[in-house]
Structure formats: C-alpha cells, structure tokens
Scaffold this motif. Structure first.
Motif, PDB file in Angstrom:
ATOM      1  N   LEU A 155     109.322  77.436  83.507  1.00 17.19           N
ATOM      2  CA  LEU A 155     108.485  76.256  83.327  1.00 17.19           C
ATOM      3  C   LEU A 155     107.034  76.514  83.719  1.00 17.19           C
ATOM      4  N   HIS A 156     106.791  77.268  84.791  1.00 21.31           N
ATOM      5  CA  HIS A 156     105.409  77.505  85.214  1.00 21.31           C
ATOM      6  C   HIS A 156     104.634  78.319  84.171  1.00 21.31           C
ATOM      7  N   GLN A 157     105.329  79.130  83.373  1.00 19.25           N
ATOM      8  CA  GLN A 157     104.644  79.890  82.331  1.00 19.25           C
ATOM      9  C   GLN A 157     104.305  79.002  81.142  1.00 19.25           C
ATOM     10  N   ILE A 158     105.163  78.054  80.853  1.00 16.03           N
ATOM     11  CA  ILE A 158     104.873  77.135  79.754  1.00 16.03           C
ATOM     12  C   ILE A 158     103.626  76.328  80.086  1.00 16.03           C
ATOM     13  N   LYS A 159     103.529  75.841  81.327  1.00 20.92           N
ATOM     14  CA  LYS A 159     102.362  75.062  81.739  1.00 20.92           C
ATOM     15  C   LYS A 159     101.101  75.912  81.706  1.00 20.92           C
ATOM     16  N   GLY A 164      95.253  78.854  78.628  1.00 17.22           N
ATOM     17  CA  GLY A 164      94.647  80.028  78.016  1.00 17.22           C
ATOM     18  C   GLY A 164      95.526  81.270  78.067  1.00 17.22           C
ATOM     19  N   SER A 165      96.542  81.309  78.879  1.00 12.14           N
ATOM     20  CA  SER A 165      97.459  82.436  78.891  1.00 12.14           C
ATOM     21  C   SER A 165      98.473  82.236  77.784  1.00 12.14           C
ATOM     22  N   LYS A 166      99.015  83.338  77.282  1.00 12.83           N
ATOM     23  CA  LYS A 166      99.992  83.272  76.210  1.00 12.83           C
ATOM     24  C   LYS A 166     101.264  83.959  76.687  1.00 12.83           C
ATOM     25  N   ALA A 175     101.610  87.776  77.210  1.00 13.04           N
ATOM     26  CA  ALA A 175     101.102  88.481  76.035  1.00 13.04           C
ATOM     27  C   ALA A 175      99.577  88.387  75.997  1.00 13.04           C
ATOM     28  N   GLU A 176      98.987  89.339  75.332  1.00 14.81           N
ATOM     29  CA  GLU A 176      97.539  89.297  75.103  1.00 14.81           C
ATOM     30  C   GLU A 176      97.222  88.094  74.222  1.00 14.81           C
ATOM     31  N   HIS A 187     109.352  89.683  69.646  1.00 12.90           N
ATOM     32  CA  HIS A 187     109.459  88.344  69.055  1.00 12.90           C
ATOM     33  C   HIS A 187     108.073  87.883  68.553  1.00 12.90           C
ATOM     34  N   SER A 188     108.060  87.177  67.428  1.00 16.06           N
ATOM     35  CA  SER A 188     106.817  86.657  66.878  1.00 16.06           C
ATOM     36  C   SER A 188     106.259  85.587  67.814  1.00 16.06           C
ATOM     37  N   LEU A 189     104.960  85.679  68.097  1.00 18.44           N
ATOM     38  CA  LEU A 189     104.318  84.736  69.001  1.00 18.44           C
ATOM     39  C   LEU A 189     103.718  83.547  68.258  1.00 18.44           C
ATOM     40  N   LYS A 190     103.906  83.450  66.982  1.00 22.09           N
ATOM     41  CA  LYS A 190     103.352  82.336  66.205  1.00 22.09           C
ATOM     42  C   LYS A 190     104.371  81.273  65.962  1.00 22.09           C
TER      43      LYS A 190
END
Length: 190
Positions: A155-159, A164-166, A175-176, A187-190
C-alpha cells in the motif's frame, strides 16, 4: 517482492527436512526404528528385533508418495525463482499439491502398518514430517498473500506512486519514470 525471495527459501528448507526423522515405529511405547525422509524415498534395510534369537534384517522399499513429495519440492524450488505472477501462482499450487501428497503419505503409512501388524506397531511422525507440512502450508500463504493484497504491491508504494515514483503493479518493484516494462518481472507498466 517478499515471496519472490521467500518461496525458494521455503522449498530449500523443505529439502533439508528430508534428512530429519520423519517416521518413528514403536511397539508398546518402545521405539523400534526411525526413518528419515531420504530413507522413505530410497528404501533401507532395518533390523527387526526378535523375541528369541538374533535380529532379522528386512528390506523396506522406497515409498512412491515420498518420492512424489520430493519431486514436488524440487519443482517448487525451481519455480520459486520465477519473477512473475505465473511463478507465484505455480508456487502456491505446488505448495498445495505437496500438502495433499504429504497427508496421503501419512494416511497410506498408517494404513499399511495397521494392516501388516494388526495394530502391534504404531507410527508417530517426527520433526522432519511436521516441518515439511508446515513449510508447504507456509509456501501457500506466502504466495497467496500478495495476490490477495493486490498483485503484490504494498500500500505504501501505491500511495508514493502518486508523488512521482513509479512501481510495478505485479511485483511492486520500483521502476524508472520513463520505463515501459518492469526491470524485475518484465510486466508492462502501462
């Protein structure tokens, strides 16, 4: 991320459990013989105490369900290194199959001893057997948890992705900002 590293470790520890006592055979509370997981796989020769005279040697064949359990562990160890959702699902299924086979092995051994000895010998299961069972169940939990929690993204990564982080929605790896595919799982990041 956690199950990607933990799943192969769990199956690796299960391999070590095959060297521990799995089954103890006793008669009227006296332990007669003990078998490790490896001995259940390969078979062994045991000395049976006799009421009168010298001990008698008996060949005990390998148990097919023990062999199958070992093959499941090897499969789980190998597939535990896959870094995608399919690897997580397969590791979960392997843990479930291992649990079922292990319980079938216990049932078969109990029935065989009862049938062959008429209840004169009893089986109790050792630390190797129970650790293996617990670790198979742990493999299920460790691999199902990220699927239930939203494809493994904490959850903390989703927030923080809004700031600005991906992060990869499948494995949770950072991810960059300009990346279109996750460097960890592809996995596709789009």
């Amino acid at each position: 991320m956690m199950p990607k590293r933990l799943s192969p470790a769990i199956f690796g520890v299960v391999l070590i459990c095959f060297f521990l006592p799995w089954v103890n055979v006793s008669c009227q509370g006296q332990k007669v013989v003990s078998f490790t997981g490896i001995q259940l796989i390969t078979g062994t020769t045991v000395e049976e105490p006799q009421m009168f005279g010298p001990k008698k040697e008996r060949k005990v064949n390998g148990e097919p369900l023990a062999i199958l359990t070992f093959l499941v562990v090897i499969t789980g160890l190998g597939l535990g290194f896959l870094k995608n959702k399919k690897g997580t699902i397969i590791s979960t299924v392997v843990g479930g199959i291992g649990t079922i086979i292990l319980l079938l092995l216990k049932s078969k051994l109990d029935n065989d001893v009862l049938r062959e000895t008429g209840g004169m010998l009893q089986l109790d299961y050792g630390i190797g057997f129970y650790f293996t069972l617990i670790l198979f169940l742990s493999a299920i939990v460790v691999n199902v948890y990220p699927i239930i929690q939203g494809k493994g993204v904490p959850l903390h990564q989703i927030k923080s992705s809004k700031a600005g982080s991906k992060f990869c929605s499948l494995c949770g790896a950072k991810a960059e900002l300009g990346a279109t595919f996750c460097s960890e799982c592809g996995h596709s990041l789009k």
